[in-house]
Design a protein around this motif. Structure first.
Motif, PDB file in Angstrom:
ATOM      1  N   GLU A 124       0.814  -1.201   0.000  1.00 23.02           N
ATOM      2  CA  GLU A 124       0.000   0.000   0.000  1.00 23.02           C
ATOM      3  C   GLU A 124       0.858   1.266   0.000  1.00 23.02           C
ATOM      4  OE1 GLU A 124      -3.050  -0.030  -0.549  1.00 23.02           O
ATOM      5  OE2 GLU A 124      -3.798  -2.012   0.027  1.00 23.02           O
ATOM      6  N   ARG A 125       0.254   2.380  -0.378  1.00 21.00           N
ATOM      7  CA  ARG A 125       1.008   3.606  -0.566  1.00 21.00           C
ATOM      8  C   ARG A 125       1.468   4.254   0.731  1.00 21.00           C
ATOM      9  NH1 ARG A 125      -2.126   6.535  -5.662  1.00 21.00           N
ATOM     10  NH2 ARG A 125      -1.968   4.749  -7.084  1.00 21.00           N
ATOM     11  N   ASP A 126       1.018   3.730   1.856  1.00 20.17           N
ATOM     12  CA  ASP A 126       1.514   4.250   3.127  1.00 20.17           C
ATOM     13  C   ASP A 126       2.792   3.536   3.575  1.00 20.17           C
ATOM     14  OD1 ASP A 126       0.415   1.816   3.771  1.00 20.17           O
ATOM     15  OD2 ASP A 126      -0.938   2.567   5.307  1.00 20.17           O
ATOM     16  N   LYS A 127       3.383   2.778   2.647  1.00 20.55           N
ATOM     17  CA  LYS A 127       4.637   2.067   2.932  1.00 20.55           C
ATOM     18  C   LYS A 127       5.587   2.249   1.747  1.00 20.55           C
ATOM     19  CE  LYS A 127       1.833  -1.246   5.443  1.00 20.55           C
ATOM     20  NZ  LYS A 127       0.552  -0.764   4.886  1.00 20.55           N
ATOM     21  N   ALA A 128       6.031   3.473   1.536  1.00 22.80           N
ATOM     22  CA  ALA A 128       6.921   3.779   0.412  1.00 22.80           C
ATOM     23  C   ALA A 128       8.201   2.958   0.509  1.00 22.80           C
ATOM     24  CB  ALA A 128       7.247   5.272   0.397  1.00 22.80           C
ATOM     25  N   THR A 129       8.697   2.502  -0.636  1.00 27.74           N
ATOM     26  CA  THR A 129       9.887   1.656  -0.653  1.00 27.74           C
ATOM     27  C   THR A 129      11.159   2.486  -0.489  1.00 27.74           C
ATOM     28  OG1 THR A 129      10.379   1.793  -3.019  1.00 27.74           O
ATOM     29  CG2 THR A 129       8.681   0.209  -2.334  1.00 27.74           C
ATOM     30  N   ILE A 130      12.249   1.802  -0.215  1.00 26.08           N
ATOM     31  CA  ILE A 130      13.541   2.467  -0.100  1.00 26.08           C
ATOM     32  C   ILE A 130      13.938   3.092  -1.433  1.00 26.08           C
ATOM     33  CG2 ILE A 130      14.773   0.302  -0.556  1.00 26.08           C
ATOM     34  CD1 ILE A 130      15.927   3.265   1.682  1.00 26.08           C
ATOM     35  N   GLY A 131      13.508   2.493  -2.550  1.00 30.55           N
ATOM     36  CA  GLY A 131      13.780   3.103  -3.846  1.00 30.55           C
ATOM     37  C   GLY A 131      13.157   4.471  -3.959  1.00 30.55           C
ATOM     38  N   ARG A 132      11.907   4.581  -3.518  1.00 35.16           N
ATOM     39  CA  ARG A 132      11.213   5.878  -3.587  1.00 35.16           C
ATOM     40  C   ARG A 132      11.864   6.900  -2.649  1.00 35.16           C
ATOM     41  NH1 ARG A 132       6.184   8.371  -4.461  1.00 35.16           N
ATOM     42  NH2 ARG A 132       6.717  10.585  -4.364  1.00 35.16           N
ATOM     43  N   LEU A 133      12.218   6.479  -1.455  1.00 31.67           N
ATOM     44  CA  LEU A 133      12.792   7.411  -0.493  1.00 31.67           C
ATOM     45  C   LEU A 133      14.133   7.951  -0.992  1.00 31.67           C
ATOM     46  CD1 LEU A 133      12.022   5.647   2.912  1.00 31.67           C
ATOM     47  CD2 LEU A 133      10.542   7.069   1.481  1.00 31.67           C
ATOM     48  N   LEU A 134      14.950   7.083  -1.556  1.00 33.31           N
ATOM     49  CA  LEU A 134      16.250   7.535  -2.043  1.00 33.31           C
ATOM     50  C   LEU A 134      16.117   8.349  -3.329  1.00 33.31           C
ATOM     51  CD1 LEU A 134      18.600   4.490  -1.332  1.00 33.31           C
ATOM     52  CD2 LEU A 134      18.134   6.495   0.073  1.00 33.31           C
ATOM     53  N   LYS A 135      15.208   7.954  -4.202  1.00 34.72           N
ATOM     54  CA  LYS A 135      15.016   8.719  -5.445  1.00 34.72           C
ATOM     55  C   LYS A 135      14.637  10.154  -5.144  1.00 34.72           C
ATOM     56  CE  LYS A 135      11.162   8.416  -7.819  1.00 34.72           C
ATOM     57  NZ  LYS A 135      10.719   9.817  -8.000  1.00 34.72           N
ATOM     58  N   ASP A 136      13.675  10.350  -4.258  1.00 35.50           N
ATOM     59  CA  ASP A 136      13.221  11.707  -3.962  1.00 35.50           C
ATOM     60  C   ASP A 136      14.251  12.513  -3.178  1.00 35.50           C
ATOM     61  OD1 ASP A 136      10.926  10.964  -5.235  1.00 35.50           O
ATOM     62  OD2 ASP A 136       9.574  11.630  -3.657  1.00 35.50           O
ATOM     63  N   ASN A 137      15.258  11.817  -2.664  1.00 36.46           N
ATOM     64  CA  ASN A 137      16.342  12.519  -1.979  1.00 36.46           C
ATOM     65  C   ASN A 137      17.590  12.655  -2.847  1.00 36.46           C
ATOM     66  OD1 ASN A 137      15.954  13.323   1.025  1.00 36.46           O
ATOM     67  ND2 ASN A 137      14.828  11.393   0.820  1.00 36.46           N
ATOM     68  N   PRO A 196      28.590  12.248 -12.326  1.00 37.94           N
ATOM     69  CA  PRO A 196      29.391  11.448 -11.390  1.00 37.94           C
ATOM     70  C   PRO A 196      29.142  11.755  -9.924  1.00 37.94           C
ATOM     71  CG  PRO A 196      30.746  13.071 -12.537  1.00 37.94           C
ATOM     72  CD  PRO A 196      29.423  13.062 -13.225  1.00 37.94           C
ATOM     73  N   ALA A 197      28.580  12.930  -9.626  1.00 37.34           N
ATOM     74  CA  ALA A 197      28.345  13.296  -8.229  1.00 37.34           C
ATOM     75  C   ALA A 197      27.066  12.692  -7.674  1.00 37.34           C
ATOM     76  CB  ALA A 197      28.291  14.826  -8.094  1.00 37.34           C
ATOM     77  N   LYS A 198      26.206  12.191  -8.544  1.00 36.78           N
ATOM     78  CA  LYS A 198      24.918  11.676  -8.070  1.00 36.78           C
ATOM     79  C   LYS A 198      25.079  10.235  -7.596  1.00 36.78           C
ATOM     80  CE  LYS A 198      20.033  11.516  -9.421  1.00 36.78           C
ATOM     81  NZ  LYS A 198      19.055  11.730 -10.527  1.00 36.78           N
ATOM     82  N   PRO A 199      24.730   9.946  -6.343  1.00 41.51           N
ATOM     83  CA  PRO A 199      24.926   8.580  -5.842  1.00 41.51           C
ATOM     84  C   PRO A 199      23.944   7.598  -6.471  1.00 41.51           C
ATOM     85  CG  PRO A 199      23.833   9.906  -4.184  1.00 41.51           C
ATOM     86  CD  PRO A 199      24.204  10.840  -5.300  1.00 41.51           C
ATOM     87  N   LEU A 200      24.346   6.331  -6.467  1.00 44.09           N
ATOM     88  CA  LEU A 200      23.554   5.252  -7.044  1.00 44.09           C
ATOM     89  C   LEU A 200      22.963   4.380  -5.948  1.00 44.09           C
ATOM     90  CD1 LEU A 200      26.107   4.001  -9.742  1.00 44.09           C
ATOM     91  CD2 LEU A 200      24.091   5.407 -10.173  1.00 44.09           C
ATOM     92  N   SER A 234      20.090   8.159  -7.960  1.00 41.68           N
ATOM     93  CA  SER A 234      19.661   7.383  -9.121  1.00 41.68           C
ATOM     94  C   SER A 234      19.313   5.991  -8.608  1.00 41.68           C
ATOM     95  CB  SER A 234      20.773   7.286 -10.159  1.00 41.68           C
ATOM     96  OG  SER A 234      21.033   8.539 -10.752  1.00 41.68           O
ATOM     97  N   THR A 235      18.154   5.476  -8.971  1.00 37.92           N
ATOM     98  CA  THR A 235      17.698   4.200  -8.414  1.00 37.92           C
ATOM     99  C   THR A 235      17.403   3.202  -9.525  1.00 37.92           C
ATOM    100  OG1 THR A 235      15.399   4.973  -8.354  1.00 37.92           O
ATOM    101  CG2 THR A 235      16.721   5.329  -6.382  1.00 37.92           C
ATOM    102  N   ALA A 236      17.835   1.963  -9.326  1.00 38.56           N
ATOM    103  CA  ALA A 236      17.636   0.927 -10.347  1.00 38.56           C
ATOM    104  C   ALA A 236      17.470  -0.430  -9.675  1.00 38.56           C
ATOM    105  CB  ALA A 236      18.808   0.893 -11.317  1.00 38.56           C
TER     106      ALA A 236
END
Length: 866
Positions: free
Chosen positions: A189-202, A293-297, A205-207
């Protein structure tokens, strides 16, 4: 805003600038950093509060300005415009919102999780299978011997990416077995955002590469929705498969949400997903690095290995075969692994090894020479698959090094999302699809026919459970067994050279997969948001283990104090070293009988002190009845808290449980255009039912052949096609038998109606609701017709009860991936005539009132007897 006179904050900024005598923002930054104060005030007005922890670089409003986030709300609200707008651009001042970046010290993150691998698989923890990539991480970081899973694939992975327990995340079971209860519906459910979403919005780059298994089976088609796919849950790039397992030679493969076929046209055995996904990950990393290169993965890397089918390349099979690791059998293997583990110090010195379960798995010295030969072949292919996968993981890790990023990369390498799988049964199988249809003890002489092609594209293979028991050393039992450490006690290695200095250290604190998300957030200097997309977030349920990174905390008490476990009605509770667990009452391969009707109470409870009994060998329940009572009550409290109820001990029955897919409630389907790629979970089901398939076609002057309709593939499915102009309906009975209806004559040019009509004689899947399997897999009779005339008839004594080959699709007009009958055709086998219309009509059996009364009575009788 028109100008600074209408914005008091900008007026204040100008006042601050004049107070300190700076000539513009750069001067202000060079002096006292008052610009950050202005950013605070502007942010407060925009709802960024509290933002005192934010860091701003560059000149605010300039194109190069960046900012970190406070983390309360994602996505961050846009800040107010900070420039000046006049009537003309020449008198106005532009202003850009700062780009969002994570804190400067935030590491890259490589999160690796392998599949179906127990504690004793990798050489890093005493196994005999070489895992140099895992060892590299261990040498440069830490080893963890108490990392816990949920005992099954989808549930572990849902917990891993959300930081919540698997039932909290809707994954009490795998997605293919979902049921209509909050803890089991396979929806994050949308009240449990994934770690991918949390890191992307911060600002990451997420894959995601490899296995997903967190897309609901009823949302896996191209009709979507795609919000549960990796790209809909915060992962900007996805290259992998969405189901539980995949043919590694010809996988059901996606790039983002588009199916791709990079293996087409390649010689058999020359393309393998294990290498292809490493190649794709390396390409992705390189592109991202060269671009910014400065953007973390952040990369989640989840190979299909070592889940069945075990599909390594011949090169790796030959390497393992030449090592002769398994010639003396699974009991000796277990003893050797156990000795290695003690020598390495990765298990307690006083750990005990339980006796071999001779009543469950035939001892090695009692096997025939033919069985020994077959079993050695099975395990060598499994070991090759594990070693091959680790090698390709090593290439990905090396790429971080080659890009100069490894020093500030947090590598979390988890061996297995559960214990080693025993779903091949005591004898193993050349086709795992057979297991899921109840055929789990194929005789050695039948399996030996596949000896030379074991592990190639001609098999969907699994090994004998004897090897699985050995690979879970020092523990007992397997994947699926949530109450035994063999099912849930994994191992893990973690490195982060910039932070972890205790290289090669061992950590023995209790860690669960739900702890990974809070650990990554702490490492990145980020907090879990309170709101995502306007939706208040449920609290993270895991506990960060970042404290274990410091050598001073090497022997600190575990901060994760309590954890429940539950899978298929088997359950356990861990509390500060104590483990209450249910005695195993079902082997993983015994999935087709009636389920325990009262999984909470109809159990034998065992009690273990893991502080003194590392391998769960000494049951203390009889000596501590009050402790047992207290811990059972505590389990019930946890179960209520995390959506575990209602407990359900059924396994195979849930495979065919009704779900809200796009076929629900429909019994008629019409197709007028060729299409491919419709997954099993979203296509019309022809099992345990009567049905009619009609195709209105036009045959050209020179004749026609090709596929009209197919679902499944080489390892189980059906096909409706023209071969040399003759109509054919074929059932592939899990690659062990093929039942074929074929017309005697080729169709003449012109329009025709070809039809297959099947009358099912069983009660249907409705009996499963009463804990009864009598209605599935029953007999039936089929008739092939041309223009209304019967041209072939045949009776089926048994039909497939549960599933077709799940990683193959429902295709019209051609056949993707593997075919259902290699002797007749090779994909894509496109239909060369004109398919005007294809119609499927389904007539599912309905239980009568008398049937229901009888089934209810039988269920009550069984419940009383148990």
């Amino acid at each position: 805003m028109a100008d600074s006179h209408s914005n008091p904050l900008l007026a204040l900024f100008r006042s601050i600038r004049s107070w300190f005598g700076a000539s513009g923002a750069p001067g202000l930054l060079r002096r006292l950093g008052a610009l950050s104060l202005v950013a605070l005030l502007v942010g407060w007005q925009a709802g960024w509060a509290p933002v005192l922890a934010q860091t701003i670089t560059g000149t605010l409003g300039a194109p190069d300005a960046t900012t970190t986030l406070s983390g309360n709300q994602l996505p961050a609200p846009a800040p107010p415009f900070g420039g000046v707008i006049k009537d003309a651009a020449l008198q106005s001042k532009p202003w850009w919102a700062p780009r969002i970046t994570p804190p400067q010290s935030a590491p890259n993150v490589l999160l690796i999780i392998t599949d179906d691998a127990g504690f004793g698989v990798p050489s890093t923890f005493g196994g005999v299978i070489p895992t140099p990539a895992m060892e590299r991480v261990a040498r440069n970081g830490l080893r963890y011997n108490r990392m816990f899973s949920t005992a099954l694939c989808s549930p572990t992975r849902a917990a891993l990416i959300t930081g919540r327990n698997h039932h909290s995340a809707g994954f009490g079971v795998i997605s293919e077995q979902s049921t209509g209860f909050p803890g089991y519906n396979s929806i994050i459910e949308r009240d449990k955002a994934t770690i991918g979403r949390l890191l992307k919005d911060n600002g990451y780059s997420t894959a995601w590469f490899g296995k997903d298994h967190n897309v609901p089976a009823f949302q896996a088609s191209q009709s979507g929705p795609f919000d549960q796919w990796p790209t809909g849950t915060g992962f900007e790039y996805f290259y992998g498969f969405v189901g539980g397992d995949a043919n590694q030679w010809q996988p059901n493969l996606f790039r983002n949400t588009t199916q791709i076929y990079p293996f087409e046209g390649k010689a058999p055995g020359s393309w393998n997903l294990v290498t292809a996904m490493a190649d794709d990950a390396i390409d992705y990393m390189t592109r991202m690095h060269q671009t910014n290169p400065a953007k973390p993965l952040f990369i989640k890397y989840a190979p299909g290995a070592t889940h069945a089918p075990h599909h390594p390349t011949k090169e790796w099979v030959d390497k393992i075969h030449d090592m002769h690791l398994f010639d003396d059998g699974y009991e000796k293997l277990r003893e050797r692994i156990f000795a290695n583990q003690k020598k390495l110090g990765v298990i307690a010195k006083d750990a005990k090894l339980e006796p071999w379960p001779a009543d469950l798995i035939t001892p090695w010295d009692q096997l025939s020479p033919e069985a020994k030969k077959l079993f050695i072949r099975q395990v060598e292919v499994f070991a090759a698959y594990a070693a091959y996968s680790d090698y390709e993981i090593g290439r990905v890790i090396q790429q971080f090094d080659d890009l100069g990023k490894l020093d500030n990369t947090l590598v979390i390498y988890i061996n297995g999302d559960n214990g080693t799988s025993a779903e091949g049964g005591p004898l193993g199988t050349p086709n795992e699809v057979a297991f899921f249809n109840g055929l789990n003890k194929l005789p050695v002489e039948v399996q030996s026919k596949f000896y030379d092609v074991w592990g190639t594209d001609q098999t969907y293979n699994h090994m004998s459970a004897g090897w699985s028991w050995a690979f879970d050393t020092p523990f007992s039992w397997f994947k699926q067994n949530a109450s035994r450490l063999g099912g849930v006690n994994q191992n893990m290695v973690v490195s982060w050279p910039a932070r972890i200095k205790d290289k090669g250290g061992l950590r023995q604190q209790f860690v669960h997969v739900i702890d990974v998300v809070p650990t990554i957030l702490e490492a990145a200097g980020l907090r879990a948001p309170e709101v995502v997309d306007g939706i208040a977030q449920k609290p993270i349920e895991g506990t960060s283990f970042a404290y274990t990174f410091d050598s001073k905390n090497a022997k600190a008490p575990s901060r994760h104090k309590t954890q429940y476990f539950e899978m298929f009605g088997q359950w356990a509770l861990y509390n500060e070293g104590w483990l209450l667990s249910t005695k195993v009452n079902r082997a993983p391969w015994d999935a087709f009988g009636p389920a325990n009707p009262d999984p909470l109470n109809n159990q034998v409870l065992e009690l273990y002190d893991l502080k003194r009994d590392f391998s769960q060998a000494a049951d203390l329940a009889a000596k501590n009845p009050q402790k047992v009572k207290e811990m059972k009550a505590a389990f019930i409290t946890e179960a209520k808290k995390y959506q575990v109820f209602p407990l359900d001990a059924s396994v195979a029955g849930r495979i065919v449980a009704p779900r809200p897919n796009i076929t629900a409630g429909r019994n008629s389907f019409v197709y007028t255009h060729p299409m491919v790629g419709l997954p099993q979970g979203d296509s019309p089901g022809l099992l345990n039912t009567s049905y009619t398939v009609s195709a209105d076609i036009t045959v050209p002057a020179n004749g026609a052949e090709g596929m009209l309709l197919t679902s499944g593939g080489r390892f189980g499915g059906y096909g409706f096609y023209l071969k040399n102009g003759k109509p054919v309906w074929l059932w592939n009975m899990v690659d062990l038998e093929r039942l074929k209806w074929e017309g005697a004559e080729a169709l003449s040019p012109g329009k025709h109606k070809v039809e297959f009509d099947f009358i099912y004689q069983g009660k249907g899947a409705g009996t499963l609701a009463f804990n009864n399997f009598s209605g599935v897999g029953g007999p039936g009779s089929g008739s092939l017709k041309v223009d209304g005339k019967v041209v072939a008839s045949k009776t089926m004594a048994k039909t497939l009860p549960m599933t077709l080959q799940w990683d193959e699709s429902f295709d019209i007009g051609s056949d993707t991936l593997t075919g259902v009958n290699d002797a007749d055709y090779q994909p894509p086998f496109r239909f060369t005539g004109t398919l005007n219309k294809l119609t499927i009509k389904i007539d599912r059996p309905q239980l009568s009132a008398a049937d229901i009364k009888r089934l209810e009575a039988a269920m009550r009788t069984k419940a009383v007897s148990e």
